[in-house]
Design a protein around this motif. Sequence first.
Motif, PDB file in Angstrom:
ATOM      1  N   ALA A  26       0.797  -1.224   0.000  1.00  0.00           N
ATOM      2  CA  ALA A  26       0.000   0.000   0.000  1.00  0.00           C
ATOM      3  C   ALA A  26       0.827   1.270   0.000  1.00  0.00           C
ATOM      4  O   ALA A  26       0.303   2.351  -0.225  1.00  0.00           O
ATOM      5  CB  ALA A  26      -0.915   0.003   1.233  1.00  0.00           C
ATOM      6  N   GLU A  83      -1.588   8.544   6.918  1.00  0.00           N
ATOM      7  CA  GLU A  83      -1.485   7.159   6.471  1.00  0.00           C
ATOM      8  C   GLU A  83      -1.061   6.255   7.626  1.00  0.00           C
ATOM      9  O   GLU A  83      -0.326   6.664   8.525  1.00  0.00           O
ATOM     10  CB  GLU A  83      -0.464   7.037   5.337  1.00  0.00           C
ATOM     11  N   THR A  85      -0.400   1.781   8.560  1.00  0.00           N
ATOM     12  CA  THR A  85      -0.464   0.365   8.245  1.00  0.00           C
ATOM     13  C   THR A  85      -0.709  -0.409   9.536  1.00  0.00           C
ATOM     14  O   THR A  85      -0.027  -0.173  10.546  1.00  0.00           O
ATOM     15  CB  THR A  85       0.847  -0.123   7.605  1.00  0.00           C
ATOM     16  N   ARG A 125      -5.943   7.176   5.589  1.00  0.00           N
ATOM     17  CA  ARG A 125      -5.906   5.986   4.749  1.00  0.00           C
ATOM     18  C   ARG A 125      -5.179   4.886   5.513  1.00  0.00           C
ATOM     19  O   ARG A 125      -4.058   5.091   5.987  1.00  0.00           O
ATOM     20  CB  ARG A 125      -5.188   6.279   3.428  1.00  0.00           C
ATOM     21  N   ALA A 127      -3.905   0.799   5.578  1.00  0.00           N
ATOM     22  CA  ALA A 127      -3.660  -0.494   4.939  1.00  0.00           C
ATOM     23  C   ALA A 127      -3.749  -1.559   6.024  1.00  0.00           C
ATOM     24  O   ALA A 127      -2.910  -1.608   6.922  1.00  0.00           O
ATOM     25  CB  ALA A 127      -2.288  -0.510   4.287  1.00  0.00           C
ATOM     26  N   ASN A 189     -15.349   1.542   1.590  1.00  0.00           N
ATOM     27  CA  ASN A 189     -14.314   1.560   2.622  1.00  0.00           C
ATOM     28  C   ASN A 189     -14.827   1.071   3.972  1.00  0.00           C
ATOM     29  O   ASN A 189     -14.077   1.037   4.949  1.00  0.00           O
ATOM     30  CB  ASN A 189     -13.781   2.990   2.796  1.00  0.00           C
ATOM     31  N   LEU A 204      -7.384  -1.831   1.674  1.00  0.00           N
ATOM     32  CA  LEU A 204      -7.093  -0.403   1.657  1.00  0.00           C
ATOM     33  C   LEU A 204      -8.380   0.363   1.912  1.00  0.00           C
ATOM     34  O   LEU A 204      -9.345   0.230   1.154  1.00  0.00           O
ATOM     35  CB  LEU A 204      -6.490   0.004   0.312  1.00  0.00           C
TER      36      LEU A 204
END
Length: 650
Positions: A26, A83, A85, A125, A127, A189, A204
Motif C-alpha cells: 500500500a 497514512e 499500516t 488511509r 492499509a 471503505n 485499503l
Amino acid sequence: MDTASDRTPDRPGLDRRTLLRGGAAAGLGAVVTTTTVLATSPEAASYDAGPEPSPPELILTKFRDRLPVPPVLRPKQRDRHDELTVRLRTADVTVHSQLPRVRMWTYEGSYPGPTIETTAGRPLRVAWENGLTGEIPVKAVDFGLATGPSPDPLTNYPGTAGCQEVAGVSGLGPWAVVHLHGMLTGGGNDGWMENLLAPGDVQLSAYPNRDAATLWYHDHTHHVSRFSVYAGMAGLFLARGGRERDLGLPAGEHEVPLVLSDRNFDLDASGAPAGRLVHKVEMVGAQRLMRVHAAPYTLVNGVVWPYLEVRPRWYRFRVVNTANSRIYRLMLLADGVPVRGAFQVIGTDQGLTDRPRQVEGALNLSPGERADVLVDFGEFRGRTLKLVNTIDGVTPGGSSRRDDMLEPDVMQFRVADRRPNTGFTLPKTVEPAFRRLGTDDLPRERPPRWIALVGPGTQNMPELWEMEELAESEAQGLDLPAEGIVQVRDEHGALTTLRRTAMAYDDGNTVRAAHQDLEVWKYLNLAASPHPMHIHLAHFQVLSRALYDVTGFDRKVRGSARPIAFKETAELEAHEIGEKDVIRVGTAGRITAGPNGTPGELVTVAVRFPVLGRGVHHCHMLEHEQHMVRPLVVGPADGAQHEGHSGMHH
C-alpha cells in the motif's frame, strides 16, 4: 496453510521495527508514540483492599493484575491526509498472571489491538495487512437441556464438560475483513462483510475522519464474526479534536480507555484453566434454541478483573462494550454501596454532547455502544472501589447464576491516600454545537421506516423484519392473525397496520436511502430479548423509548391477533441523548418469566445518511448478526427516479 501448532506466532506488543515499516503493497507507513503500557502508580499509595478470590469454580484471583493501557498507534502525516499500516497477526497474549498465554488473532499482536489515535478533520488511509496464520484459535461448544433453560447454565464455568463441539468452527481459516465501527465512510471503505481479505492480502480503506469521536474496529466476516471477534479481533479508535482541548478535560494518565469484553477458557487435565478460548452457548429446549453468548470472565483492556491505581481527582474514561452479546449494566460501588451519580456522561457513540449528564442508576452499554464519562475519585482517598456488572432485581455486587453472572465484579479502583486534586471543575457546557432534533426537524412527507424484532421462528433463531405501513383500505380486509402482519396502537389511540416486506439477508427489497436524507426509523421489539441495533453508513439521534404490550402477538402464526398497544413512555438514558450508531431495543435488566412476559419496546430514531454506498443494518449481538442482518444502500437523492422509489424508500 500453516496451523496454529506448526508456527510460532509473533510475540504480543508493538516493536519499533514493526511499527516503522512501510506497507509494501500500500505504500503506507505507521508511527507509534511512546506510551505507558501500564497505568502509572500514584505516589504515597495506601489502600484498604487488594486482590480477592473469585468464586471457587472460576479459580483465578480478582484484582491481581494491573489494568494495561493499550499501546497507541498514530498515523504518519502526508500533505492532505494521514497514512497508517496495521497488521493482523496471530499472537500469544497474557490475559491473567495465573493463566497460560492465550493464542489469539489480533491486530499488531495485542488484545485489544492498539488504540489508533487520529486528528479529526484529517482524512486517513489505512492499509490493513492480513498476516494471520493457522486455524481460528477458538473451540466452539454448545449444551442444553430438552426440558428448557438451566437455572445454573454451564456458561458460568470454564471447561467443556457436558458440551458438544460445534461442527465446522475449528477448521476456519484466517480470512478477515475490517470494519471501523462508527466511521462515516463510503460503502467501499466500510468493511463490507463479504469482501474477504485472504492471508497476505491488504484491505485499503479511506476514512474521512471528520468528527472527534470514540470508535472501535473489529472483524466483520459474514457468518463468522462471533468467532473472529471472540478470537481477539477488536481495538479502539480515537479521533481527537473539536472542543476537547478548550475544556481542559482530564488527559494523559488521567484519561483511560476501558475496553470491556467477556471470555471463557478451557481446562487442562488437572482442572486448571488453560490458555485456550472456549465459545460456549446454551441450546434451550427440545428445539435447541440458542441463548446468546455469555462468558464468566470479564476482561478490561484484555486483562481479567484488573485493578487501576488512581489519584483522588477527576478521570475521563472511554468505555466501550466489545463483548459478543453481554450487556454491561455498570455501577461503581464503595464499601458495597452504589456511588450515586458516579458517572457524568459527556459523550456518546459519535462524539461529545451539549452538557454533562449524570447517570441515575446503572450505565447500560450493549455490544457496540460507547460512553465518554467523567468520574471524580476526590472523596475516596485511601479507599478501594469496584466497578461491577449488575442485573435489575439483584443487589448491586451480588451474583446471579441463572443470568450468567456468577462473578459480577469488572475491575477495582485503588485511590491513593493523598490530598485531592481540585484543579478540574465539571463544565456546564461541553459541545455547544450539539443540538437535539425536534419535531420540526423531522420529515413529514413520508411515513417512518419500521423494523420489527421478533423471537425465534421456524429456523429457531430471532428474526429482523422490515415492514411497510398499509393504507386503511388495504388493512380492512385482513383476517388476523396473519403471518407477517402486525398492528400497533400508539399513545394517541391511532392504529397502524404493518406488513413484512423482508427478513432474510437475501430477500431482496433492499433498504434504499437518499444521500444526506433524514429518515425516522421505528424499532419495535416483539421478543423478550433486548437487541442492540446498528446502522452502517449512518448516525442517528434517539427520539423516544416507549413500552408496549406485546401479548397480542401470536408467536405461532407470527402475526398480531390484537394490536400491540402503548403502555407508557420510558426515559432515555444519559448515554442515549447524543449522536449514536447503536441503540438497545428492549430491557437491559431481568427478563420476566413466561410467554411474552417482558413488555415490548418501541424505540424511535432519526437517521442521517451522510455517505454513499452499500452497507447493512443489523443486531450487534454477534450471535444474532448472522441472521438479524439486512442490506442497506445509500444513493444520490436524484437517483430515486431510476430506482422506481419515492425518496429512495422501499
